[in-house]
Design an enzyme around this catalytic site. Structure first.
Site, PDB file in Angstrom:
ATOM      1  CB  CYS A   1     -19.216 -14.400  -3.344  1.00 15.76           C
ATOM      2  SG  CYS A   1     -19.923 -15.905  -3.212  1.00 15.76           S
TER       3      CYS A   1
ATOM      4  CD  GLU B   1     -19.516 -19.510  -9.505  1.00 11.14           C
ATOM      5  OE1 GLU B   1     -19.924 -18.538  -9.326  1.00 11.14           O
ATOM      6  OE2 GLU B   1     -20.291 -20.592 -10.131  1.00 11.14           O
TER       7      GLU B   1
ATOM      8  CD  GLU C   1     -17.836 -23.414  -8.582  1.00 10.11           C
ATOM      9  OE1 GLU C   1     -17.133 -23.800  -8.661  1.00 10.11           O
ATOM     10  OE2 GLU C   1     -18.269 -22.583  -7.587  1.00 10.11           O
TER      11      GLU C   1
ATOM     12  CG  ASN D   1     -15.514 -16.347   0.919  1.00 11.69           C
ATOM     13  OD1 ASN D   1     -14.818 -17.042   0.380  1.00 11.69           O
ATOM     14  ND2 ASN D   1     -16.549 -15.699   0.466  1.00 11.69           N
TER      15      ASN D   1
HETATM   16  P1  NAD Z   1      -8.611 -13.134  -4.693  1.00 13.50           P
HETATM   17  O1  NAD Z   1      -8.957 -13.200  -6.248  1.00 13.50           O
HETATM   18  O2  NAD Z   1      -7.465 -12.404  -4.194  1.00 13.50           O
HETATM   19  O3  NAD Z   1      -7.835 -14.792  -4.554  1.00 13.50           O
HETATM   20  C1  NAD Z   1      -8.498 -15.847  -4.873  1.00 13.50           C
HETATM   21  C2  NAD Z   1      -7.646 -17.149  -5.171  1.00 13.50           C
HETATM   22  O4  NAD Z   1      -6.712 -16.608  -6.297  1.00 13.50           O
HETATM   23  C3  NAD Z   1      -6.423 -17.089  -3.838  1.00 13.50           C
HETATM   24  O5  NAD Z   1      -6.345 -18.508  -3.714  1.00 13.50           O
HETATM   25  C4  NAD Z   1      -5.426 -16.581  -4.550  1.00 13.50           C
HETATM   26  O6  NAD Z   1      -4.080 -17.094  -4.035  1.00 13.50           O
HETATM   27  C5  NAD Z   1      -5.309 -16.831  -6.108  1.00 13.50           C
HETATM   28  N1  NAD Z   1      -4.629 -15.793  -6.948  1.00 13.50           N
HETATM   29  C6  NAD Z   1      -4.290 -14.693  -6.762  1.00 13.50           C
HETATM   30  N2  NAD Z   1      -3.828 -14.074  -7.881  1.00 13.50           N
HETATM   31  C7  NAD Z   1      -3.749 -15.107  -8.841  1.00 13.50           C
HETATM   32  C8  NAD Z   1      -3.534 -15.145 -10.313  1.00 13.50           C
HETATM   33  N3  NAD Z   1      -2.675 -14.129 -10.842  1.00 13.50           N
HETATM   34  N4  NAD Z   1      -3.820 -16.355 -10.871  1.00 13.50           N
HETATM   35  C9  NAD Z   1      -4.504 -17.618 -10.386  1.00 13.50           C
HETATM   36  N5  NAD Z   1      -4.865 -17.345  -9.011  1.00 13.50           N
HETATM   37  C10 NAD Z   1      -4.499 -16.342  -8.167  1.00 13.50           C
HETATM   38  O7  NAD Z   1      -9.824 -13.182  -3.875  1.00 13.50           O
HETATM   39  P2  NAD Z   1      -9.824 -13.249  -2.314  1.00 13.50           P
HETATM   40  O8  NAD Z   1      -9.587 -11.973  -1.594  1.00 13.50           O
HETATM   41  O9  NAD Z   1      -9.171 -14.478  -1.736  1.00 13.50           O
HETATM   42  O10 NAD Z   1     -11.599 -13.742  -2.119  1.00 13.50           O
HETATM   43  C11 NAD Z   1     -12.587 -12.553  -2.038  1.00 13.50           C
HETATM   44  C12 NAD Z   1     -13.304 -12.704  -3.244  1.00 13.50           C
HETATM   45  O11 NAD Z   1     -13.832 -13.838  -3.817  1.00 13.50           O
HETATM   46  C13 NAD Z   1     -14.490 -11.542  -3.241  1.00 13.50           C
HETATM   47  O12 NAD Z   1     -14.600 -10.802  -4.195  1.00 13.50           O
HETATM   48  C14 NAD Z   1     -15.482 -12.333  -3.310  1.00 13.50           C
HETATM   49  O13 NAD Z   1     -16.837 -11.931  -3.853  1.00 13.50           O
HETATM   50  C15 NAD Z   1     -15.181 -13.621  -4.134  1.00 13.50           C
HETATM   51  N6  NAD Z   1     -15.926 -14.903  -3.978  1.00 13.50           N
HETATM   52  C16 NAD Z   1     -16.844 -15.264  -4.984  1.00 13.50           C
HETATM   53  C17 NAD Z   1     -17.596 -16.381  -4.943  1.00 13.50           C
HETATM   54  C18 NAD Z   1     -18.584 -16.967  -5.837  1.00 13.50           C
HETATM   55  O14 NAD Z   1     -18.850 -17.915  -5.991  1.00 13.50           O
HETATM   56  N7  NAD Z   1     -18.916 -15.889  -6.922  1.00 13.50           N
HETATM   57  C19 NAD Z   1     -17.348 -16.999  -3.437  1.00 13.50           C
HETATM   58  C20 NAD Z   1     -16.493 -16.622  -2.762  1.00 13.50           C
HETATM   59  C21 NAD Z   1     -15.665 -15.460  -2.817  1.00 13.50           C
END
Ligand code: NAD
Length: 476
Positions: A280, A246, A454, A150
């Site tokens: 998020c 996060e 963070e 995002n």
């Molecule tokens: P996701 O968890 O699918 O993927 C995030 C990252 O993790 C990607 O780079 C992905 O390739 C990697 N990944 C996937 N499987 C993994 C594993 N087993 N081990 C390590 N890494 C792995 O999330 P997304 O769909 O890319 O992002 C959306 C989510 O992120 C939403 O839930 C959103 O709320 C959250 N988010 C949180 C924050 C925050 O600061 N709290 C900020 C932005 C987004």
């Protein structure tokens, strides 16, 4: 720059060099659904090389405190000089309007400068004839940083700036949906940072898992979904790697009965729909007193109707597409379920008939707890508006979730709102605003929304451990 004018080759950065991978994977423009580029699919030996390069670079970098400051400032300048190169790439792979993409690139420089100028003093807890006891912060080593789709660049900067400032080195992996802008940014940063200090690799989800299981990193800094965050924590446990997580949010906004719907509508709407709802900490559900309900729904629907939806590369676009097809399917499914259970899509509620992953901005009236769109994180251009009878009930519902990222309270009376805000179980609570973030303001989630924070000095502390130096005085 249009999609067709994007660079053809994207490389990883390993040990300061631009490195292709033996295999590649497709990156799609969500505004068209078309493949726009190939990203390197990092091979296992390349991940090893990146980790070892970071480990090697750490031996010097950890001792170069003032050089770290100067180089982060230079890195900020480098990023600013590359706004026009990087922002169109970000728009093409992520979907956000170009102006927002430019702002995101600039925010990287803001974070780099903030941390460059942040000094972490040594705390002295005793200094007399008996002893001098210092509490210092030492860096951890190599950080594995993993980011979502995002805000690929700003969320990377939230990790890079404090980690490097504190003396760590890094291997960074962006989401497979949005690897390109990050690869390009790190390629530019390699012009100013010593080889190995910041490596970037790209690949599909298993690459992230490999990073968390790799023996070199001492810390994993992860931003993404709750489900993946839990997997990261599990993978880290065996080696007791430090983790910052996060994760997702299902942020409630509570409107109090003295609020003026016309005055708050714009703030509420954009706090829910910024980045097409893919934030998020966006407002994900609004609790509105029955007396104001119809007016708030109308005012939000009016905002939704007038928002300009389109390709982020087209001037004037305010809301782009959903970033990827599975996410579009999920958002559409959540709306479908809510409507089947009695909610009404006052605006939107459907995907327009055009290529790409678009979904019309949707205000859902008659939403209630128990509908998935209220209980879960929708992460898209849909806002359920839930009526409530008394504020105690609204607070209980807002807190009745595993999520705890942020929330907000909207009222004409700031003090009254502050009392309600005080009772929300989350990492950040805003009053009469939402999504207001700064480099010096800590950000993190309560409950399942995260572990650690963070930003600000606290964000930097997460990339350090305390080290006590206790020196006996001459008399002891
Ligand atoms: P996701 O968890 O699918 O993927 C995030 C990252 O993790 C990607 O780079 C992905 O390739 C990697 N990944 C996937 N499987 C993994 C594993 N087993 N081990 C390590 N890494 C792995 O999330 P997304 O769909 O890319 O992002 C959306 C989510 O992120 C939403 O839930 C959103 O709320 C959250 N988010 C949180 C924050 C925050 O600061 N709290 C900020 C932005 C987004």
């Amino acid at each position: 720059m249009t999609s067709s004018e994007l660079p053809v080759n994207f490389a990883m950065t390993i040990d300061g060099a631009a490195v292709p991978a033996p295999q590649t994977f497709d990156v799609v423009n969500p505004a068209t659904g078309q493949v726009i580029a190939q990203a390197p699919d990092c091979a296992p030996d390349q991940l090893d090389a990146a980790m070892h390069s970071a480990q090697q670079a750490y031996q010097l970098w950890r001792h170069e405190k003032s050089a770290r400051r100067d180089l982060l400032l230079k890195a900020a300048d480098e990023v600013l000089a590359a706004v026009d190169e990087i922002a169109p790439i970000l728009t093409a792979e992520q979907g956000k309007p170009l102006a927002d993409a430019q702002m995101e690139v600039r925010s990287v420089a803001l974070w780099f400068r903030y941390y460059a100028n942040l000094e972490v003093p040594v705390e002295v807890i005793q200094d007399d004839a008996k002893a001098r006891i210092e509490v210092r912060r030492r860096s951890l080593g190599v950080v594995a940083a993993i980011t979502p789709w995002n805000f690929p660049l700003s969320l990377a900067a939230w990790k890079i700036a404090p980690a490097l400032r504190a003396g760590n080195t890094m291997v960074l992996k962006p989401s497979p949906y949005t690897p390109l802008a990050t690869l390009k940014m790190v390629e530019r940063l390699a012009r100013v940072l010593p080889p190995g200090v910041l490596n970037a690799v790209s690949g599909r989800d298993p690459l992230g898992a490999s990073m968390t299981q790799h023996p070199v990193p001492r810390k994993i800094s992860f931003t993404g979904s709750v489900t993946t965050g839990k997997r990261v924590a599990e993978a880290a446990a065996g080696d007791l790697k430090r983790v910052t997580l996060e994760l997702g949010g299902n942020d409630p906004a509570i409107v109090l009965d003295d609020a003026d719907p016309a005055r708050i509508a714009d703030g509420l709407f954009w706090s829910a729909f910024r980045n097409n709802g893919q934030v998020c900490s966006a407002i994900k559900r609004v609790y509105v007193p029955e007396a104001l309900y119809a007016d708030v729904v109308d005012a939000l629907a009016e905002k939704a109707r007038s928002a300009r939806v389109g390709d982020g590369a087209e001037p004037g676009t305010q809301l782009g597409p959903v970033n990827n097809e599975p996410q579009l399917t999920r958002v559409a499914g959540l709306v479908e379920e809510a409507v089947a259970r009695g909610a009404e899509a006052v605006t939107g509620g459907r995907a327009p008939d055009r290529p790409g992953y678009f979904y019309e901005p949707t205000i859902l009236a008659g939403a209630s707890d128990g509908m998935r769109v209220v209980d879960e994180e929708q992460f898209g251009p849909v806002l359920p508006v839930v009526p409530y009878h008394d504020v105690e009930e609204a607070i209980a519902r807002a807190n009745g979730t595993h999520f705890g990222l942020s929330g907000s309270v909207w009222s004409a009376d700031g003090d009254r709102a502050a009392e309600v805000a005080d009772r929300l179980e989350c990492g950040t609570v805003w009053i009469n605003t939402h999504l207001a973030l700064r480099p010096d303001q800590p950000f993190g989630g309560a409950k399942w929304s995260g572990l650690g924070v963070e930003n600000g000095p606290w964000g930097l502390y997460g990339f350090t451990e305390l080290k006590v130096v206790h020196r006996a005085g001459v008399t002891s």
